[in-house]
Write an enzyme that holds these catalytic residues in place. Structure first.
Site, PDB file in Angstrom:
ATOM      1  CB  CYS A 130      -1.006   6.502  10.519  1.00  0.00           C
ATOM      2  SG  CYS A 130      -2.200   6.729   9.207  1.00  0.00           S
ATOM      3  CG  ASP A 140      -7.921  -5.290  -3.912  1.00  0.00           C
ATOM      4  OD1 ASP A 140      -7.250  -5.111  -2.883  1.00  0.00           O
ATOM      5  OD2 ASP A 140      -9.108  -5.685  -3.908  1.00  0.00           O
ATOM      6  CB  CYS A 180      -0.878  -0.010   1.243  1.00  0.00           C
ATOM      7  SG  CYS A 180      -1.945  -1.438   1.346  1.00  0.00           S
ATOM      8  CB  ALA A 181       3.607   1.730  -2.314  1.00  0.00           C
ATOM      9  CE  LYS A 208       5.063   4.431   6.817  1.00  0.00           C
ATOM     10  NZ  LYS A 208       3.936   5.210   6.270  1.00  0.00           N
TER      11      LYS A 208
HETATM   12  C1  LIG Z   1      -1.429   4.761   4.668  1.00  0.00           C
HETATM   13  S1  LIG Z   1      -1.469   5.002   2.965  1.00  0.00           S
HETATM   14  C2  LIG Z   1       0.146   4.502   2.482  1.00  0.00           C
HETATM   15  C3  LIG Z   1       1.226   5.503   2.746  1.00  0.00           C
HETATM   16  C4  LIG Z   1       2.561   5.071   2.131  1.00  0.00           C
HETATM   17  N1  LIG Z   1       2.965   3.763   2.577  1.00  0.00           N
HETATM   18  C5  LIG Z   1       3.673   6.045   2.432  1.00  0.00           C
HETATM   19  O1  LIG Z   1       4.451   5.830   3.369  1.00  0.00           O
HETATM   20  O2  LIG Z   1       3.796   7.051   1.707  1.00  0.00           O
HETATM   21  C6  LIG Z   1      -2.422   3.653   2.433  1.00  0.00           C
HETATM   22  C7  LIG Z   1      -2.441   3.442   0.947  1.00  0.00           C
HETATM   23  O3  LIG Z   1      -3.155   2.231   0.680  1.00  0.00           O
HETATM   24  C8  LIG Z   1      -3.783   2.336  -0.559  1.00  0.00           C
HETATM   25  N2  LIG Z   1      -4.808   1.276  -0.598  1.00  0.00           N
HETATM   26  C9  LIG Z   1      -6.032   1.250  -0.010  1.00  0.00           C
HETATM   27  N3  LIG Z   1      -6.642   0.074  -0.252  1.00  0.00           N
HETATM   28  C10 LIG Z   1      -5.786  -0.667  -0.989  1.00  0.00           C
HETATM   29  C11 LIG Z   1      -5.846  -1.964  -1.573  1.00  0.00           C
HETATM   30  N4  LIG Z   1      -6.923  -2.749  -1.408  1.00  0.00           N
HETATM   31  N5  LIG Z   1      -4.804  -2.394  -2.298  1.00  0.00           N
HETATM   32  C12 LIG Z   1      -3.707  -1.610  -2.482  1.00  0.00           C
HETATM   33  N6  LIG Z   1      -3.597  -0.366  -1.964  1.00  0.00           N
HETATM   34  C13 LIG Z   1      -4.616   0.088  -1.230  1.00  0.00           C
HETATM   35  C14 LIG Z   1      -4.300   3.769  -0.574  1.00  0.00           C
HETATM   36  O4  LIG Z   1      -4.507   4.206  -1.895  1.00  0.00           O
HETATM   37  C15 LIG Z   1      -3.174   4.511   0.137  1.00  0.00           C
HETATM   38  O5  LIG Z   1      -2.294   5.048  -0.806  1.00  0.00           O
END
Ligand SMILES: C[S@@+](CC[C@H](N)C(=O)[O-])C[C@H]1O[C@@H](n2cnc3c(N)ncnc32)[C@H](O)[C@@H]1O
Length: 425
Positions: free
Chosen positions: A372, A300, A251-252, A257
């Protein structure tokens, strides 16, 4: 000031109707492209300030109004004005006069203009007693919804007041130095040569004494430094990546990160997120830091059949979507937008992602689960549930003693996070 107040009224109105503050502000900068940086600063200050102290300001206004006010925009204008009277250094008469003028732009009704004037003057006359009365209710005292306060009190009985207070502070601007290019000490020296004071926050971040726009940071465009909260900077080192490993950041976006992982070791990194627009930000960050990923995939994380090539990963970072209840000081809209029932929805999503990712982790591999959030539904309870279902998983002790059982509570130096490192054996 009238223009900035009026723009802030429309921002607060949109946010309290359900939109995110960051999104509404971005839209606003696009629509009003001629705003000066000073005007933008004022709009930001009014919007963030009102949302940060909405509980308190709302209580004060309710007491002052006696009868309910139908016009929402006038209501929000009054909240902005109360925020200015309480938290800015502007002379009170300037704020009152400008607010009455702004109300004339919003409605053509002399009674309302008179009401705005009377409410603000009453506030100034009775300020001390109003402040006492408005804080008799916890929502007014802590400026958080009651369900949120109750949950924190029951889940963190020793620390709930510290968390609530930290949520209402302005966050520091934290930097992550790219140690492949420059040491932390040398970068701190560079900052100081450019007139920017900083201090080292445990364990790696530099906190700027005064926030600046990123373009002013020395070497920002050359990738010497990134903006990243100090608490978020624990993630990549905890995962223990080494040269040559196959790593998935599931979930990048926007890549804070991911880029940190790439700074730590020469790894083959797969970057995944299900949001295309946010993935574009990852690409931007990689470009600025002159880094590259093995693959960048929009998909996903809970549906590996759609994108996984069947090769196991040595390390997986699962920075899952969550309530973001640990980053309220940066996003004060969150506390008013979330509903208690959202936690259950996030928990279901988080379990689905975690289960799917576990299948892709190699034997002896490690997965770092990150939120978070400060709520146990998304943290400890998720891990307890996961361990019940996966007998090949065990919790690895974290190297950072500061992370009591994985929960980093927000304070004046960093946001709140939850970390659990899972080992597959
Ligand atoms: C907490 S943020 C990630 C922050 C990132 N790791 C950083 O440090 O910059 C969560 C991320 O998960 C993504 N997300 C939500 N549901 C998801 C899924 N089912 N599969 C992949 N990514 C997903 C969102 O689009 C969002 O960018």
């Amino acid at each position: 000031m009238i223009k900035t107040q009026l723009i802030a009224v429309s921002i607060v109105n949109k946010v309290l109707s359900g939109s995110s503050l960051t999104g509404v502000l971005n839209e606003c900068w696009q629509r009003h492209s001629t705003l000066s940086s000073q005007q933008k600063g004022a709009i930001q200050d009014f919007s963030y300030g009102v949302l940060r102290f909405y509980g308190q300001l709302n209580e004060i206004l309710e007491i002052l109004l006696r009868k309910s006010l139908q016009d929402k925009k006038i209501y929000y204008l009054l909240l902005i004005s109360l925020y200015q009277l309480l938290y800015s250094k502007l002379p009170a008469y300037t704020v009152v006069n400008q607010t009455v003028s702004a109300s004339r732009k919003l409605v053509n009704d002399k009674k309302i203009h008179g009401l705005v004037n009377a409410v603000l003057r009453n506030f100034l006359r009775q300020k001390n007693i109003l402040l006492i009365n408005a804080t008799k209710k916890e929502v007014g005292f802590y400026s958080h919804p009651q369900w949120w306060i109750d949950k924190l009190r029951s889940q963190h009985p020793q620390h709930f007041q510290i968390i609530l207070n930290a949520d209402n502070k302005r966050p520091p601007m934290a930097l992550r130095v790219n140690q492949r290019k420059i040491s932390i000490t040398a970068y701190q020296q560079l900052l100081s040569e450019n007139g920017m004071e900083s201090q080292l926050a445990w364990p790696y971040a530099l906190l700027l004494k005064k926030p600046v726009s990123v373009e002013k940071l020395p070497g920002f465009n050359k990738g010497l430094v990134s903006v990243q909260d100090a608490g978020a900077q624990f993630a990549a080192p905890l995962l223990g990546v080494r040269h040559g490993m196959r790593v998935l950041d599931a979930c990048a976006a926007p890549g804070g990160k991911s880029t940190h992982l790439l700074e730590l070791a020469d790894i083959s990194l797969t970057i995944l997120d299900n949001d295309k627009t946010r993935l574009a930000q990852v690409e931007q960050n990689l470009g600025r830091l002159q880094m590259s990923a093995h693959r960048i995939i929009c998909a996903d994380a809970a549906d590996p059949d759609a994108w996984w090539d069947g090769k196991f990963f040595d390390r997986i970072l699962a920075d899952v979507p969550c309530s973001a209840s640990g980053v309220v000081c940066r996003h004060p809209d969150i506390k008013w937008l979330r509903r208690e029932s959202d936690l259950q929805k996030f928990a279901i999503q988080q379990q689905a992602i975690l289960h799917a990712l576990w299948q892709m982790l190699a034997r002896n591999g490690k997965l770092l689960y990150v939120t978070c959030s400060v709520f146990i539904e998304e943290n400890k309870l998720q891990i307890d549930q996961f361990l019940k279902l996966h007998s090949d998983a065990r919790i690895e002790p974290l190297s950072e003693s500061m992370l009591q059982e994985g929960q980093l509570l927000p304070d004046s130096e960093h946001d709140g996070f939850f970390y659990t490192l899972l080992h597959k054996f």
